[in-house]
Design an enzyme around this catalytic site. Structure first.
Site, PDB file in Angstrom:
ATOM      1  N   SER A 200       0.851  -2.046   0.056  1.00  0.00           N
ATOM      2  CA  SER A 200       0.049  -0.227  -0.240  1.00  0.00           C
ATOM      3  C   SER A 200       0.833   0.747   0.032  1.00  0.00           C
ATOM      4  CB  SER A 200      -1.149   0.156   1.171  1.00  0.00           C
ATOM      5  OG  SER A 200      -1.666   1.644   1.045  1.00  0.00           O
ATOM      6  N   HIS A 202       0.202   4.665   0.667  1.00  0.00           N
ATOM      7  CA  HIS A 202      -0.096   5.725   2.213  1.00  0.00           C
ATOM      8  C   HIS A 202      -0.216   5.234   2.845  1.00  0.00           C
ATOM      9  CE1 HIS A 202      -3.655   3.277   4.412  1.00  0.00           C
ATOM     10  NE2 HIS A 202      -3.508   3.205   3.211  1.00  0.00           N
ATOM     11  N   THR A 238      -9.204   2.212 -15.713  1.00  0.00           N
ATOM     12  CA  THR A 238      -8.236   3.546 -16.067  1.00  0.00           C
ATOM     13  C   THR A 238      -7.376   3.204 -14.501  1.00  0.00           C
ATOM     14  OG1 THR A 238     -10.307   4.392 -17.420  1.00  0.00           O
ATOM     15  CG2 THR A 238      -7.777   5.370 -17.120  1.00  0.00           C
ATOM     16  N   CYS A 322      -7.564   1.261  10.827  1.00  0.00           N
ATOM     17  CA  CYS A 322      -8.488   0.383  10.630  1.00  0.00           C
ATOM     18  C   CYS A 322      -9.995  -0.705  11.003  1.00  0.00           C
ATOM     19  CB  CYS A 322      -8.384  -0.728   9.453  1.00  0.00           C
ATOM     20  SG  CYS A 322      -6.597   0.312   8.822  1.00  0.00           S
TER      21      CYS A 322
HETATM   22  N1  PLP Z   1      -3.139  -5.332   5.552  1.00  0.00           N
HETATM   23  C1  PLP Z   1      -2.596  -4.408   6.668  1.00  0.00           C
HETATM   24  C2  PLP Z   1      -0.998  -5.152   7.671  1.00  0.00           C
HETATM   25  C3  PLP Z   1      -3.158  -3.010   7.326  1.00  0.00           C
HETATM   26  O1  PLP Z   1      -1.741  -2.120   7.826  1.00  0.00           O
HETATM   27  C4  PLP Z   1      -3.292  -2.369   5.625  1.00  0.00           C
HETATM   28  C5  PLP Z   1      -4.032  -0.500   6.217  1.00  0.00           C
HETATM   29  O2  PLP Z   1      -4.231  -0.411   7.611  1.00  0.00           O
HETATM   30  C6  PLP Z   1      -4.021  -3.012   4.814  1.00  0.00           C
HETATM   31  C7  PLP Z   1      -3.934  -4.202   5.344  1.00  0.00           C
HETATM   32  C8  PLP Z   1      -5.460  -2.476   4.395  1.00  0.00           C
HETATM   33  O3  PLP Z   1      -4.461  -1.008   3.235  1.00  0.00           O
HETATM   34  P1  PLP Z   1      -5.438  -0.061   2.130  1.00  0.00           P
HETATM   35  O4  PLP Z   1      -5.574   1.233   3.212  1.00  0.00           O
HETATM   36  O5  PLP Z   1      -4.616  -0.447   1.543  1.00  0.00           O
HETATM   37  O6  PLP Z   1      -6.200  -0.992   1.470  1.00  0.00           O
END
Ligand code: PLP
Length: 374
Positions: A200, A202, A238, A322
């Site tokens: 990822s 960000h 896209t 998250c």
């Molecule tokens: N996997 C892990 C270990 C993460 O820390 C995160 C984000 O918190 C993700 C997956 C999900 O990433 P994204 O925000 O790019 O969908």
């Protein structure tokens, strides 16, 4: 501005990534699928970035599929399994929700899902060896846990799978969600020999909404959404070219002086660990963790303690940002490690990036002292 220690949730955009984003948006405005000059130019720029990202990851260009983030990379991989005859998946008990939540649909379509424990925070090679059966088709173990920072022995776990494959003459796909490992550990995709991984942008000072799905053998992958055939038919839609270019720049930035940066952050982490231990706080991150993540137990429930730190100007997390939406998720990661509920509910995650400074760490220590000593 608040002092930011929640980099495992997301990071702020770096200057270099921002400049590349704007430059690419302004100079490569065509659609890479268009056949006119602006389209060709954009396609060339997309390919150039794919080659660069692949070389930074040490893999072949065709293995890099750009997506809208790790969640999409993970969803794309697990959904592709729905095209196959169901089998068994072994998944660690400490996976991020992006992986764990995929299991419901797979079960619905006949897949059997079994878990690998993570006592003390780590998946054991012995347990994996014992649990692999002729039905096992996929093993999923993350590279670095987002709540504790625990670094899994992916190389060791993959070699267990490879031995099993040889003895049983059947393929077992090893998927490793590597979001928290990119730039923050000596991540080695070729050396560890994983079949698939997610990344990822960000989390490493790139823009939101960009990710990579790595597939060692992309030809064996059947997408659930090929749409207009972009990304060689593996991810339709896209391409977010400015985001991809800025993500590639962020990977490059994190790879430069990686070892020296990690060493510096290790020093900050040690200073913080020692100061918090002196305050009688319990360290929840195991020893073999990335220095970029430090989880500890405060003296009060996580939400209360993190709010008190916020009142003093510090952003930390009461678990994984998250999973704050899915109440109890990070607590269950601690509990899977064997940490008692009483401590897990007081967990605070402090996470660094390469902008974290010694001065900020000292101020954070002072804030902890004030809260605890009254
Ligand atoms: N996997 C892990 C270990 C993460 O820390 C995160 C984000 O918190 C993700 C997956 C999900 O990433 P994204 O925000 O790019 O969908």
């Amino acid at each position: 501005m608040a002092i930011y220690f929640d980099n495992a949730a997301t990071t702020f955009l770096s200057k270099r990534a921002r400049e590349v984003y704007l430059y690419t948006a302004e100079n490569f405005g065509g659609n890479p699928s268009s056949v006119h000059r602006e389209g060709h130019k954009a396609k060339e720029e997309l390919d150039r970035n794919r080659d660069k990202a692949a070389s930074l990851l040490g893999v072949k260009s065709s293995s890099v599929i750009f997506t809208s983030g790790a969640t999409e990379s993970i969803t794309a991989f697990f959904s592709s399994l729905l095209w196959q005859e169901p089998g068994e998946i072994l998944i660690s008990k400490i996976e991020h929700g992006a992986v764990a939540s995929q299991m419901a649909i797979l079960k619905r379509f006949g897949w059997e899902v079994n878990t690998l424990k993570a006592k003390g925070g780590f998946v054991s090679a012995e347990e994996l060896r014992e649990k692999l059966t002729p039905k096992t088709k996929v093993v999923a173990v993350m590279a670095v846990n987002n709540v504790t920072g625990a670094i899994q022995d992916i190389k060791g776990l993959v070699s267990v799978v490879r031995e099993f494959e040889q003895a049983n003459r059947k393929k077992v796909f090893f998927f490793s969600d590597s979001v928290q490992a990119l730039g923050k550990t000596g991540l080695d995709l070729t050396g560890s020999d994983v079949d698939g991984a997610s990344f990822s942008s960000h989390k490493i000072n790139g823009p939101r909404g960009v990710g990579i799905l790595y597939l060692k053998n992309p030809n064996a992958f059947r997408s659930y959404a090929p749409a207009g055939g972009q990304e060689a038919g593996r991810r339709g839609g896209t391409e977010n070219l400015p985001g991809i270019a800025a993500f590639t720049e962020a990977i490059s930035e994190w790879c430069e002086n990686r070892a020296a940066n990690e060493e510096r952050i290790r020093g900050l982490n040690k200073t913080l660990r020692e100061a918090l231990t002196k305050l009688n706080l319990e360290i929840l991150s195991p020893e073999n963790s990335t220095p970029y993540i430090l989880s500890i137990a405060g003296t009060l429930p996580s939400e209360v303690f993190s709010r008190m730190l916020m009142d003093k100007g510090f952003c930390v997390s009461s678990g994984s940002a998250c999973s704050n939406n899915a109440k109890g998720k990070s607590e269950s990661i601690y509990e899977a490690m064997g940490i008692k509920h009483e401590l897990a509910r007081k967990a605070i995650r402090i996470s660094f990036d390469n902008n974290s400074s010694e001065e900020d760490v000292n101020l954070l220590i002072k804030a902890f002292q004030e809260i605890i000593n009254g």
